[in-house]
Design an enzyme around this catalytic site. Sequence first.
Site, PDB file in Angstrom:
ATOM      1  N   ASP A   1       4.724  -3.565  38.077  1.00 17.29           N
ATOM      2  CA  ASP A   1       4.282  -2.883  37.122  1.00 17.29           C
ATOM      3  C   ASP A   1       2.930  -3.662  36.780  1.00 17.29           C
ATOM      4  O   ASP A   1       2.741  -4.860  36.981  1.00 17.29           O
ATOM      5  CB  ASP A   1       5.199  -2.757  36.098  1.00 17.29           C
TER       6      ASP A   1
HETATM    7  C1  BGC Z   1       3.898   1.381  32.985  1.00 16.64           C
HETATM    8  C2  BGC Z   1       4.006   1.828  34.436  1.00 16.64           C
HETATM    9  C3  BGC Z   1       2.549   2.657  34.732  1.00 16.64           C
HETATM   10  C4  BGC Z   1       1.511   1.544  34.914  1.00 16.64           C
HETATM   11  C5  BGC Z   1       0.230   1.976  35.256  1.00 16.64           C
HETATM   12  C6  BGC Z   1       2.650   0.503  33.015  1.00 16.64           C
HETATM   13  O1  BGC Z   1       2.572   0.031  31.620  1.00 16.64           O
HETATM   14  O2  BGC Z   1       4.982   0.733  32.555  1.00 16.64           O
HETATM   15  O3  BGC Z   1       4.933   3.197  34.421  1.00 16.64           O
HETATM   16  O4  BGC Z   1       2.527   3.321  36.046  1.00 16.64           O
HETATM   17  O5  BGC Z   1       1.435   1.166  33.535  1.00 16.64           O
HETATM   18  O6  BGC Z   1      -0.458   2.644  34.331  1.00 16.64           O
END
Ligand code: BGC
Length: 751
Positions: free
Chosen positions: A294
């Site tokens: 993430d």
């Molecule tokens: C979120 C993810 C997301 C990623 C990219 C993160 O802050 O937890 O679910 O896919 O950002 O945008």
Amino acid sequence: MINTLTKAYIFLLIMTVFSCRTDSKNVVSKVSNEAPFDVKVDSLMRLMTLQEKIGQTVMYSGGWTVTGPTVSSNNKKYIKEGNVGAMLNVYSAKGTRDLQKLAVEETRLGIPLLFGYDVIHGFRTIFPINLGLAASWDLEDIEKGSRIAAEEASAEGIHWTFAPMVDIGRDPRWGRISEGAGEDVYLGSEIAKAYVKGFQGDDLSKHNTILACAKHFVGYGAAQAGRDYHTVNMGEDELRNVYLPPFEATVEAGVETFMTAFNEVNGVPATANKFIFRDILRDEWNFNGFVVTDYTAINELVPHGFAEDEKHATKLAINAGIDMDMMSSANRLYLEELVNEGSVDETLINDACRRILLTKYKLGLFDDPYRYCDEQREKEVVYKPEFLEAARKSAAMCSVLLKNEGKGLPLNNSQTIALIGPLAKDKENIIGNWAAAGDRKGKAISVHEGIQEYLGDSKIIYAKGCEIEGDDKSEFNRAINAAKRADKVVMVMGEDYDMSGEAASRTNIKLPGRQTDLIKAIRKAVPNKKIILVLMNGRPLDLSEEDHLADAILETWFPGTSGGSGVADVLFGTYNPSGKLPVTFPRTLGQVPIYYNMKNTGRPIPPNNPKEDYKSNYIDSPNTPLYPFGHGLSYTNFEYSDVQLSATTIGSSDTLTASVTITNTGDYDGSEVAQLYVHDKVGSITRPVKELKGFEKIVLKKGESKTVSFDLTVEDLKFYNNDTFTVEPGTFEIAIKGTSDFNFEHIFTLE
Ligand code: BGC
């Protein structure tokens, strides 16, 4: 064993590769087209320096603007150096083409970039939020919605969505409960598969299919106190029986990628958790795709208190089985050094790079890196009328009729409606959080516009009444006057879209601001008029006051771009509501976590005397929720016959068939979701009081009856008992109902 043909390919490819060494640009396009992907990858990797291999494991974010993507000059520099394998938050055929050109034409090897994006419940045409989609219990509709999302996203250069989020969510304080399928393992697993099929289709090399990503592995929904990113601590039984199955379901459905969770699991942050990624995902489930972190999750191992510094964090993540680094810059900065000093084994980088390249081959990017950047297709595909129509239908199917007393609903078009509330004319919040490239500036249909389609202007008396938040009551009187002049009152209320979603946890789950006060004021002013409350929100709310005040309550979640039309279809009975709650609505926040498949405890309350002393109860609230999982009314009535079982005793290789006949005894045609529940009465670890094991949505004309049957095998009764997966002989209770709120009356025995 390498057969002769494969050897011949390798020879051919190596020859091709060597012949390209002097003119290395676009070398990949000269690799033989005939070879299988893994052979092509091997041959390509022979050309790559360690730094270039690491480059494939690096992902950066472009700017996220409405008019088009902007990418920092640093990112462009890294791309040209061959230090980037993927980008996120870049879209549009032109925007992605421009960046792809840098990778293909200006790097030494010309390896195309992968473009990822959060296509969560639609790309341009926005469908209801995911918790709402789950309320349809309609797998076909969910698959179709994600297919449409893939059509639109792929036409704007996207190859990969960071979806579905398959985290089980049992805490309404947690903002991201809006993004999942709710509290149940079985429903969540079925829905997880439907998303994957919809996004990935049956052939990844088609220009209109995109990679799916199962996230966030694992336990993210179990954050303590419902606070986002917070600690997760659970036994292996809960992990394996509740939180892991939806992820395993995505692997069964062929999901290509996984994303790590931000949280720790039992003391080890997920992004550095070998047990989760190596032991379970790779070794037990044989997952062959790649794992992305993430956003900045490698860096976060430092504040977690698990890594000394970012270099240490980089080593922990790659060792745990992480392939791609989203936004930490960790792999780019430290991996080469870690290999050179002998603290990271180069084969780990080879493995990661190989998986990522293989995915790029599967997408067909080496055949044509620009196949997803087609401006003509972009114009034709985005916001197609049939997509908007599908979104309208979804909005109707996802709406859940929580209460309907005295026939408050459906409305009819001979009556005058007072339309009140901060969300009645809203076009910004209605598409919900995580609305990808959805338009918050006017593309969406508001509930007001939806109702106009039925009533025109003359029969709608509109008054906003109050804002979503804040203490201002100055518009109350105008709203009260509107209510006095109308036949019925429709109040459209709820949360702001960014009160749920990431980093949007709440400690209070009531309607915000003065909205409840406004309902009270109107109830007082028009005590005998029907008040219909239409809700938009991203989580279960505490509606105990509203339940007393309103005659009817329709939960529409955030229903999306065509939301207002779909909701109006339900309000006027063009669509008879069929949604069922995928998550429990508590009476009060103090009951949280509350979910239907809890354990019984050693001191359960007797059903006839819930106030008995020294039982597992509250002194100030019943244990039961306000609206249970599986609940949802219709304008018609469905009557369930007794369950018929094909046998009362089964052996371990038998199949038990359970059936009921359901009759539509009301005045409207309608759909009903029949739900199969089982209770394993005694286990080597205690079992939940009820577990959903099947469901089927059927359409019944008024007066019509249909028989619904479910087949159960021992596979369906399996659970993890802290040692192994097992099915244990004994007595099981079984029922088929239209809600989880019932008492069992039938049993069978497994020998
Ligand atoms: C979120 C993810 C997301 C990623 C990219 C993160 O802050 O937890 O679910 O896919 O950002 O945008």
